[in-house]
Design a protein around this motif. Structure first.
Motif, PDB file in Angstrom:
ATOM      1  N   UNK A  45       0.839  -1.206   0.000  1.00 47.44           N
ATOM      2  CA  UNK A  45       0.000   0.000   0.000  1.00 47.44           C
ATOM      3  C   UNK A  45       0.870   1.251   0.000  1.00 47.44           C
ATOM      4  N   UNK A  46       0.399   2.269  -0.707  1.00 45.24           N
ATOM      5  CA  UNK A  46       1.101   3.554  -0.758  1.00 45.24           C
ATOM      6  C   UNK A  46       0.180   4.628  -0.198  1.00 45.24           C
ATOM      7  N   UNK A  47       0.656   5.307   0.819  1.00 44.67           N
ATOM      8  CA  UNK A  47      -0.144   6.345   1.452  1.00 44.67           C
ATOM      9  C   UNK A  47       0.327   7.693   0.903  1.00 44.67           C
ATOM     10  N   UNK A  48      -0.561   8.398   0.201  1.00 40.15           N
ATOM     11  CA  UNK A  48      -0.207   9.702  -0.370  1.00 40.15           C
ATOM     12  C   UNK A  48      -0.458  10.784   0.682  1.00 40.15           C
ATOM     13  N   UNK A  49       0.464  10.930   1.602  1.00 40.57           N
ATOM     14  CA  UNK A  49       0.291  11.940   2.649  1.00 40.57           C
ATOM     15  C   UNK A  49       0.993  13.227   2.209  1.00 40.57           C
ATOM     16  N   UNK A  50       0.577  13.703   1.049  1.00 40.86           N
ATOM     17  CA  UNK A  50       1.210  14.860   0.408  1.00 40.86           C
ATOM     18  C   UNK A  50       0.106  15.795  -0.083  1.00 40.86           C
ATOM     19  N   UNK A  51       0.482  16.953  -0.573  1.00 43.56           N
ATOM     20  CA  UNK A  51      -0.520  17.877  -1.111  1.00 43.56           C
ATOM     21  C   UNK A  51      -1.217  17.257  -2.322  1.00 43.56           C
ATOM     22  N   UNK A  52      -2.481  17.643  -2.551  1.00 47.35           N
ATOM     23  CA  UNK A  52      -3.246  17.049  -3.644  1.00 47.35           C
ATOM     24  C   UNK A  52      -2.611  17.267  -5.019  1.00 47.35           C
ATOM     25  N   UNK A  53      -1.773  18.306  -5.119  1.00 44.43           N
ATOM     26  CA  UNK A  53      -1.106  18.576  -6.387  1.00 44.43           C
ATOM     27  C   UNK A  53      -0.197  17.429  -6.815  1.00 44.43           C
TER      28      UNK A  53
END
Ligand code: BG6
Length: 481
Positions: free
Chosen positions: A112-120
Motif C-alpha cells: 500500500x502507498x499512502x499519499x500523505x502529500x498535497x493534492x497537487x
C-alpha cells in the motif's frame, strides 16, 4: 487479530500528518499486537537521510504524539526495526529504483502507498508508481483530503487515478469515518429495533450536526483561506455524518452496500436557500489573532464558520430540517449529532408543546458516547412533576477501562486499508456528488459578493446562526463537554 504482512510506503513520510497521526497510529497498532512481524513501514520523502536518521525522527514523533503508550520504549524500539526510509523525488525520476528494491514480492504480502502529500502530487505519484513498475492489480493507494477543490477538479483527479488504479484499489480518507462514535452510530441504528422505526420525518422533528473547534487557522492559513469551512469541513466530514444519520439500512455492512446508500442521500439533498446559510469569520478577542491575521489576508472573505439548513428530498426525510454548523475558534471543542424527536402528540399532563425532551445525542468528541433524553416523573411527593433526564450510554462508563483506549481514527483506517476493507472510505462518485451539492452554494455567495459575519473568537459564532434556527421555533443545543 493481526493483519496480513505488508509493505506500507508513506509518501510525505517526514510531513506533519505522518508525524502526528500515521506513525503514532501504526505504533499503537503494533504494540497492541495487530501488526505482524512481517510488516514494513517505509517513509518516503525528498530529503536525503538514512534509515537511522528516519528512525530518530519517528522515535521523536511517536514520543510527542503517541500518548502514554510511547513510554514503552522496548515496544518502540521493536517497532522501529520495522521502519525504513527511501528518498524519492515524486516529480522526478530519482529514488524510485531504490524504493523498488526495498519492496518485497512475497506471495500474500499487501502493498500500500499512502499519499500523505498535497493534492497537487496525487496524479504524479499514481503515474510514477505505474511507470516504475511498483504497482499491480493488488496494490492499494491511500489518498488524503482535500480531494479536489470543486466538482471539476475532483472529477479530474478521479480520472487521473482511474488511469492507473481500479476503484477497489483507491482508499479516499475521511478521518471522521474512522471515529469510534461514527461507527457506533451505525451499530445503534442498525443493531437495535428501538430506533429505526422512529427514524423518519414522522417522529423526528429535526437533526443538528455540530462540529465546533477551538483552534484557529494559524499555520495553515494559506491553504485554509482558499478553502473555508464549507470546503474544509462541510463537503466532507459533516456530509459523511449526515449520510450515516440519514441513509437507508444497507443490506449488508459491506463497502458498496453502505456507499450506495450514502450516495443516494447526497443526491437527494436539496439546494440550500441563500437565507439558510450563515457564514462567519472570527475576530480577535485580544488574546488571539483574528482570522484575517491568521490567514495573512486583510481583506479575506473566507468563512471560518458556517451554519446552514438543508433538507433531504426522499420519503423518509421530506420536510425534516437538518441544521449543520461548524467553525474555528469557538468556545469549546465539541462535536455532536442530535436527533431531536417530536413531542408526544397530546400531553395528558398539560405541558406546553415544543419541549423536545426526547433527544438522541451522539457525541463524537470529547467524551464520546450517546445519551437519550427521556421525560420521567420527578421522584418524591409533590404531585406529577415531570423532569427530563438523560439515559447515558457513555461508552467508557458502561464498558470499562478498555473502552477508554479508543483507537484513533487514523489507526483504524490504516488497518482497514491493509485488511482491504473499503467500507469507511469514500468512493469516487460520492466525493463528486458532494461537490456537486457544494459548488452552487459557494458560487452563490461568491456571485453575490457576500461577506462573512464577524464573530468573537471564543464565542459560539455569529448571532445570525442562532437566528437561522430560532426563526423556525427551535434552538441550537448547547454542546456538552
Ligand atoms: C481536518 C480539517 O480535516 O479536520 C481541519 O482540515 C480540522 O481544519 C480537522 O481542524 C478536525 O479534525 P478532528 O479530528 O480534530 O475533529
Amino acid at each position: 487479530i493481526p493483519v496480513d504482512p505488508f509493505d506500507l510506503v508513506i509518501f510525505g513520510g517526514t510531513g506533519d500528518l505522518a508525524r502526528r497521526k500515521i506513525l503514532p497510529g501504526l505504533f499503537r497498532r503494533f504494540r497492541s499486537g495487530q501488526m505482524p512481524e512481517g510488516a514494513h513501514v517505509i517513509g518516503a520523502a525528498r530529503s536525503d537521510m538514512d534509515d537511522a536518521a528516519y528512525r530518530d525522527m519517528v522515535r521523536e514523533a511517536i514520543g510527542e504524539h503517541g500518548g502514554s503508550e510511547a513510554k514503552d520504549s522496548k515496544a518502540l524500539e521493536h517497532f522501529l526495526e520495522h521502519v525504513r526510509y527511501v528518498a524519492v523525488d515524486a516529480r522526478g525520476n530519482t529514488g524510485w529504483d531504490a524504493l523498488k528494491e526495498v519492496l518485497r514480492e512475497d506471495e500474500g504480502l499487501v502493498r500500500a502507498f499512502y499519499f500523505s502529500v498535497g493534492p497537487g502530487l496525487f496524479a504524479e505519484l499514481a503515474e510514477g508508481l505505474r511507470r516504475h513498475g511498483l504497482a499491480d492489480a493488488e496494490t492499494r493507494i491511500v489518498v488524503e483530503k482535500p480531494f479536489g477543490h470543486d466538482l471539476e477538479s475532483a472529477r479530474a483527479l478521479n480520472e487521473e487515478l482511474a488511469r492507473h488504479f481500479h476503484e477497489t484499489q483507491i482508499y479516499r480518507i475521511d478521518h471522521y469515518l474512522g471515529k469510534e462514535t461514527v461507527q457506533n452510530l451505525m451499530a445503534v441504528r442498525f443493531g437495535n429495533m428501538l430506533f429505526e422505526p422512529l427514524w423518519n420525518s414522522q417522529y423526528v422533528d429535526h437533526i443538528q450536526i455540530t462540529v465546533a473547534e477551538t483552534v484557529g487557522v494559524g499555520g495553515r492559513g494559506s491553504y485554509y483561506d482558499k478553502s473555508g469551512a464549507m470546503r474544509d469541513m462541510v463537503q466532507n466530514h459533516l456530509m459523511q455524518l449526515l449520510c450515516l444519520i440519514a441513509m437507508e439500512p444497507p443490506a449488508r455492512f459491506e463497502p458498496d452496500a453502505v456507499r450506495d446508500e450514502k450516495l443516494k442521500v447526497i443526491r437527494a439533498l436539496d439546494p440550500v436557500d441563500p437565507d439558510s446559510i450563515v457564514r462567519g469569520q472570527y475576530t480577535s478577542d485580544g488574546t488571539v489573532n483574528s482570522y484575517r491575521e491568521d490567514a495573512e489576508n486583510p481583506l479575506s472573505k473566507t468563512e471560518s464558520f458556517i451554519a446552514l439548513k438543508t433538507y433531504i428530498s426522499n420519503w423518509r426525510w421530506a420536510n425534516t430540517p437538518f441544521y449543520l454548523r461548524t467553525g474555528k475558534r469557538l468556545s469549546a471543542r465539541a462535536s455532536e449529532i442530535a436527533v431531536v424527536f417530536k413531542d408526544a402528540p397530546h400531553s395528558i399532563f398539560g405541558i406546553d408543546a415544543g419541549r423536545h425532551s426526547n433527544v438522541l445525542s451522539i457525541r463524537l468528541q470529547p467524551n464520546e458516547g450517546m445519551t437519550l433524553g427521556v421525560t420521567i416523573k420527578e421522584p418524591g411527593p409533590g404531585g406529577m412533576r415531570l423532569v427530563d433526564v438523560p439515559l447515558d450510554m457513555t461508552f467508557a462508563d458502561a464498558l470499562g477501562p478498555e473502552a477508554e483506549e479508543v483507537p484513533d481514527a487514523y489507526e483504524r483506517l490504516i488497518m482497514d486499508v491493509i485488511r482491504g476493507n473499503q467500507t469507511l472510505f469514500m468512493r469516487g462518485d460520492e466525493v463528486e456528488a458532494a461537490w456537486a451539492w457544494t459548488d452552487p452554494l459557494i458560487e452563490g455567495w461568491q456571485r453575490r459578493g457576500d461577506s462573512p459575519k464577524p464573530y468573537d473568537a471564543g464565542s459560539s459564532g455569529p448571532d445570525d446562526a442562532a437566528f437561522l434556527i430560532n426563526r423556525d421555533g427551535r434552538r441550537w443545543r448547547g454542546v456538552r463537554q
